[in-house]
Scaffold this active site. Structure first.
Site, PDB file in Angstrom:
ATOM      1  N   ASP A   1       9.197   2.887   1.598  1.00 50.24           N
ATOM      2  CA  ASP A   1       8.039   3.641   2.061  1.00 50.24           C
ATOM      3  C   ASP A   1       7.899   3.437   3.571  1.00 50.24           C
ATOM      4  OD1 ASP A   1       5.539   4.527   2.825  1.00 50.24           O
ATOM      5  OD2 ASP A   1       4.476   3.688   1.103  1.00 50.24           O
TER       6      ASP A   1
ATOM      7  N   THR B   1       1.736  24.372  -3.929  1.00 50.44           N
ATOM      8  CA  THR B   1       1.506  25.634  -3.226  1.00 50.44           C
ATOM      9  C   THR B   1       2.218  25.658  -1.870  1.00 50.44           C
ATOM     10  OG1 THR B   1      -0.654  25.745  -4.260  1.00 50.44           O
ATOM     11  CG2 THR B   1      -0.288  27.210  -2.384  1.00 50.44           C
TER      12      THR B   1
ATOM     13  N   LYS C   1       2.603  10.453   8.456  1.00 50.21           N
ATOM     14  CA  LYS C   1       2.017   9.935   9.704  1.00 50.21           C
ATOM     15  C   LYS C   1       2.689  10.487  10.971  1.00 50.21           C
ATOM     16  CE  LYS C   1      -0.223   5.902   7.816  1.00 50.21           C
ATOM     17  NZ  LYS C   1      -1.640   5.677   8.040  1.00 50.21           N
TER      18      LYS C   1
ATOM     19  N   PHE D   1       0.868  -1.186   0.000  1.00 53.06           N
ATOM     20  CA  PHE D   1       0.000   0.000   0.000  1.00 53.06           C
ATOM     21  C   PHE D   1       0.901   1.231   0.000  1.00 53.06           C
ATOM     22  CE2 PHE D   1      -2.368   3.544   1.591  1.00 53.06           C
ATOM     23  CZ  PHE D   1      -3.668   3.352   1.151  1.00 53.06           C
TER      24      PHE D   1
HETATM   25  O1  PSZ Z   1      -7.443   3.658   3.747  1.00 55.32           O
HETATM   26  C1  PSZ Z   1      -6.472   4.425   3.600  1.00 55.32           C
HETATM   27  O2  PSZ Z   1      -6.342   5.274   2.721  1.00 55.32           O
HETATM   28  C2  PSZ Z   1      -5.341   4.267   4.529  1.00 55.32           C
HETATM   29  S1  PSZ Z   1      -5.496   3.468   5.942  1.00 55.32           S
HETATM   30  C3  PSZ Z   1      -3.873   3.600   6.304  1.00 55.32           C
HETATM   31  C4  PSZ Z   1      -3.217   4.256   5.340  1.00 55.32           C
HETATM   32  C5  PSZ Z   1      -4.057   4.665   4.333  1.00 55.32           C
HETATM   33  N1  PSZ Z   1      -1.896   4.407   5.350  1.00 55.32           N
HETATM   34  C6  PSZ Z   1      -1.279   5.354   4.522  1.00 55.32           C
HETATM   35  C7  PSZ Z   1      -0.015   5.019   3.822  1.00 55.32           C
HETATM   36  C8  PSZ Z   1       0.803   3.944   4.209  1.00 55.32           C
HETATM   37  O3  PSZ Z   1       0.482   3.179   5.255  1.00 55.32           O
HETATM   38  C9  PSZ Z   1       1.963   3.675   3.491  1.00 55.32           C
HETATM   39  C10 PSZ Z   1       2.857   2.553   3.876  1.00 55.32           C
HETATM   40  N2  PSZ Z   1       2.283   4.430   2.430  1.00 55.32           N
HETATM   41  C11 PSZ Z   1       1.522   5.460   2.034  1.00 55.32           C
HETATM   42  C12 PSZ Z   1       0.367   5.781   2.710  1.00 55.32           C
HETATM   43  C13 PSZ Z   1      -0.452   6.950   2.259  1.00 55.32           C
HETATM   44  O4  PSZ Z   1      -0.424   7.940   3.205  1.00 55.32           O
HETATM   45  P1  PSZ Z   1      -1.614   9.001   3.302  1.00 55.32           P
HETATM   46  O5  PSZ Z   1      -2.807   8.267   3.818  1.00 55.32           O
HETATM   47  O6  PSZ Z   1      -1.088  10.024   4.240  1.00 55.32           O
HETATM   48  O7  PSZ Z   1      -1.822   9.519   1.941  1.00 55.32           O
END
Ligand code: PSZ
Length: 505
Positions: free
Chosen positions: A328, A383, A359, A216
C-alpha cells in the site's frame, strides 16, 4: 552544528541556523528552480486560529454536517508553493501537504498552465465513464503518466477513485486471482454464480487478507478490516474476522539498537510464518489467506518503520505460501521518501504482486503483475473508474519532478531537515525523541499525545501547518518542492514551538 555529506553536484549546507525569512540569495544552495511567485515565509496576521472568518464558515458548515475536524478554511486562490493561506489572511508553511497528497505545492505554474490548456477543456468539462467510453487520448494519458512510474515487473495498470477504493479493489483482484487459480483458470461456474447470490460456498469463498497491527488501509467496509491504527476508525462498524499480525516496534536511532531491532523483526516474521503455515495446513481453516497488505512505512499508525531486510523476508514468505503481496503506497508513493515508490528502497528481486496508490498521484489505482489482470469485464468496475482531469495534474507533476530534479531535492532537503530535527532532539531531550524517516517523509515523537497536540497547535499559531500521526508523533509530509530554505524556516519555527512548549509546562 552538524555537517552534511556533500550531495552529488550540489553545494553543501553546513548549518541550520538560518534566520526565518532569510532571503533565498543568502542560502547555501537552491537545488531546484525557485517556485515563481512563492511567498517568503509563513505569516500570522490574526492571533487566534481559526480566525473570525474561518469560525463563521465553520459554524455555517456545522449547520449542514459535522465539521469537528476542520482546522481552518483555506484560500486556495492565494496559496502558493509551500504556503497555504487561510481565509483570514494567515499564511502557513505547509508541512502536512493535504495529508501527504500535495505533489508540487499550491498553484504550481505547470499545473495552472495544463489546466488552462484548451486541449484539456473537454476533460475538465466532462466526467466520462472510463470503463465504457474513455476519451480518445486516454491510452496516451496513461502512457504519459502511470506507465512511466509503473513499478518494474508490474504491467496491469488500473485507475480508481481514492486510496480506500484502490485497496478495496486490489483485495478483490487478489480474491478473484485466488479463486481462478483454484478453478484451473476457468471463469466462475453457474453454481458459483448462483451460490454467490446467497453468500454461500463456493461462490462466496471464505478468504482473507492478512494485515498488520498499526496499519492503515482506508475506511471503506473491506479495507477497514485491515486497518488497525485507531479504534475510532473501526468502532460500531462490522468487520471481517481476518488475521492480524504484529508489525515490528523498532527503537531509534536504528544503528544504536541494531541487535534488538533485528530480534524484534525476527519475532514478527516468525509469527507471520506460523500463521501462514497453519493456514496452509489446516483443512478446516475458517478462512484462507489469499493476500497480505503492508505499508512501507506505517503512516497513520505513527510512522513505524521496518528494515528492507524485513520487507524482503516478508516478500519471500508471501511467495513461498502463494499469498499475494500487496504494498500500500497510498501515502508513501510519489517521491517524498526520496524514491518514487518507497518499496524501491527494499531492492526486491521479486517485485510486489500489487501496489496501490492515490494521494500525490492525484488519481487512485493499483498496479499489478500480469497474472492479476482480470479475464472478464465488469468484475472491478464502477461509474467513473478514476478521473481523467486528475491525469492532467499528474502529468504536470511528473514533468516538473523530472525537470526540477525533485527526487534529488527531496533527498537533500530531507537530509538537512532530519539533521536539524536531530539537533533539536539534543536541545530538547525531554520533548523530542525518535527522529526517523527517509527523504522529507520524517517524523518525531513527543512524550504524550497531549504534548504532541499542543506542539501542532503552537506551530499553527506561528505559521506552520503540521499534522500528527499515531498517538505521539508529528509527521512531515511537505510537497516535493520543499527546499532547504523551507526546511530552515520549519526548523526555526519548530525550535520556537519547542521553547514555548517547554516553558508552558
Ligand atoms: O483519517 C483518515 O481517513 C486518513 S488520514 C490519512 C489517511 C486517511 N490516509 C489514507 C490512506 C493511507 O495513508 C494508506 C497508507 N492507505 C490507504 C489510505 C486511504 O486513502 P483515502 O483516504 O484516499 O481513502
Amino acid at each position: 552544528m552538524y555537517t552534511l555529506m556533500r550531495p552529488r553536484g550540489l553545494t553543501v549546507l553546513t548549518q541550520r541556523t538560518i534566520p526565518v525569512c532569510r532571503s533565498v540569495s543568502t542560502l547555501p544552495y537552491t537545488p531546484t528552480p525557485s517556485f515563481v511567485n512563492e511567498y517568503e515565509c509563513g505569516k500570522i496576521v490574526i492571533d487566534t486560529i481559526p480566525g473570525p472568518k474561518s469560525k463563521q464558515l465553520m459554524s455555517q458548515l456545522g449547520q449542514l454536517q459535522n465539521s469537528a475536524t476542520i482546522n481552518f478554511f483555506a484560500d486556495y486562490q492565494s496559496s502558493r508553493g509551500n504556503y497555504l493561506m487561510d481565509v483570514d489572511g494567515n499564511r502557513f508553511l505547509d508541512i502536512y501537504g493535504q495529508i501527504a497528497s500535495l505533489p508540487i505545492g499550491y498553484n504550481h505554474p505547470a499545473i495552472l498552465a495544463a489546466m488552462s490548456d484548451p486541449n484539456n477543456l473537454s476533460i475538465l468539462a466532462q466526467r466520462p465513464c472510463l470503463g465504457l467510453f474513455p476519451p480518445a487520448d486516454w491510452v496516451e494519458r496513461i502512457q504519459n503518466t502511470l506507465e512511466k512510474v509503473c513499478p518494474k515487473g508490474l504491467e496491469d495498470i488500473n485507475t480508481l477513485m481514492c486510496g480506500s477504493c484502490s485497496n478495496e479493489n486490489a483485495y478483490k483482484a487478489v480474491f478473484i486471482w485466488y479463486q481462478t487459480k483454484l478453478r484451473g483458470g476457468l471463469p466462475p461456474s453457474a453454481y458459483d454464480l448462483e451460490t454467490s447470490m446467497a453468500h454461500k460456498l463456493p461462490g462466496t469463498p471464505q478468504l482473507s487478507i492478512l494485515s498488520f497491527q498499526g496499519g492503515f488501509h482506508g475506511r471503506l467496509l473491506g479495507c477497514l478490516s485491515t486497518t488497525h491504527s485507531k479504534a475510532l476508525h473501526k468502532v460500531d462498524i462490522p468487520a471481517f474476522d481476518w488475521p492480524v499480525v504484529s508489525f515490528p516496534q523498532l527503537r531509534y536511532p536504528l544503528v544504536a539498537h541494531q541487535a534488538s531491532n533485528e530480534a524484534e523483526e525476527a519475532r514478527c516474521l516468525a509469527e507471520i510464518e506460523r500463521l501462514l503455515h497453519e493456514n496452509q495446513n489446516d483443512e478446516g481453516a475458517k478462512s484462507r489467506i489469499a493476500g497480505m497488505v503492508v505499508e512501507p512505512i506505517q503512516a497513520e499508525g505513527g510512522d513505524n518503520h521496518a528494515s528492507p531486510e524485513f520487507f524482503r523476508s516478508l516478500r519471500t514468505l508471501a511467495a513461498q505460501y502463494e499469498v499475494a503481496f500487496i504494498v500500500d503506497e497510498v501515502q508513501t508513493g510519489g517521491g517524498s521518501t526520496g524514491k518514487f515508490w518507497a518499496h524501491e528502497h527494499w531492492e526486491l528481486d521479486n517485485p510486489p504482486d500489487l501496489v496501490t496508490f492515490s494521494k500525490k498521484l492525484q488519481t487512485g489505482g493499483y498496479f499489478a503483475k500480469k497474472e492479476f489482470r482480470l479475464s472478464e469485464g465488469y468484475r472491478i468496475f464502477n461509474t467513473w473508474m478514476g478521473d481523467p482531469s486528475k491525469m492532467i495534474s499528474l502529468q504536470a507533476f511528473l514533468e516538473v519532478m523530472e525537470s526540477d530534479q525533485l527526487l534529488e531535492n527531496t533527498r537533500i532537503t530531507g537530509e538537512y531537515l532530519k539533521h536539524g530535527l536531530e539537533e533539536l532532539m539534543v536541545q530538547y531531550p525531554s520533548l523530542l525523541s525518535n527522529v526517523r524517516g527517509q527523504g522529507t517523509y520524517l517524523a518525531v515523537d513527543l512524550p504524550t499525545e497531549t504534548q504532541r497536540n499542543e506542539l501542532v497547535s503552537i506551530l499553527k499559531s506561528i505559521g506552520v501547518a503540521a499534522g500528527g500521526c499515531g498517538m505521539t508523533a508529528i509527521r512531515f509530509r511537505p510537497a516535493l518542492i520543499f527546499q532547504p530554505r523551507h526546511a530552515a524556516e520549519c526548523l526555526e519555527r519548530f525550535e520556537t514551538a519547542c521553547k514555548r512548549l517547554s516553558t508552558q509546562r
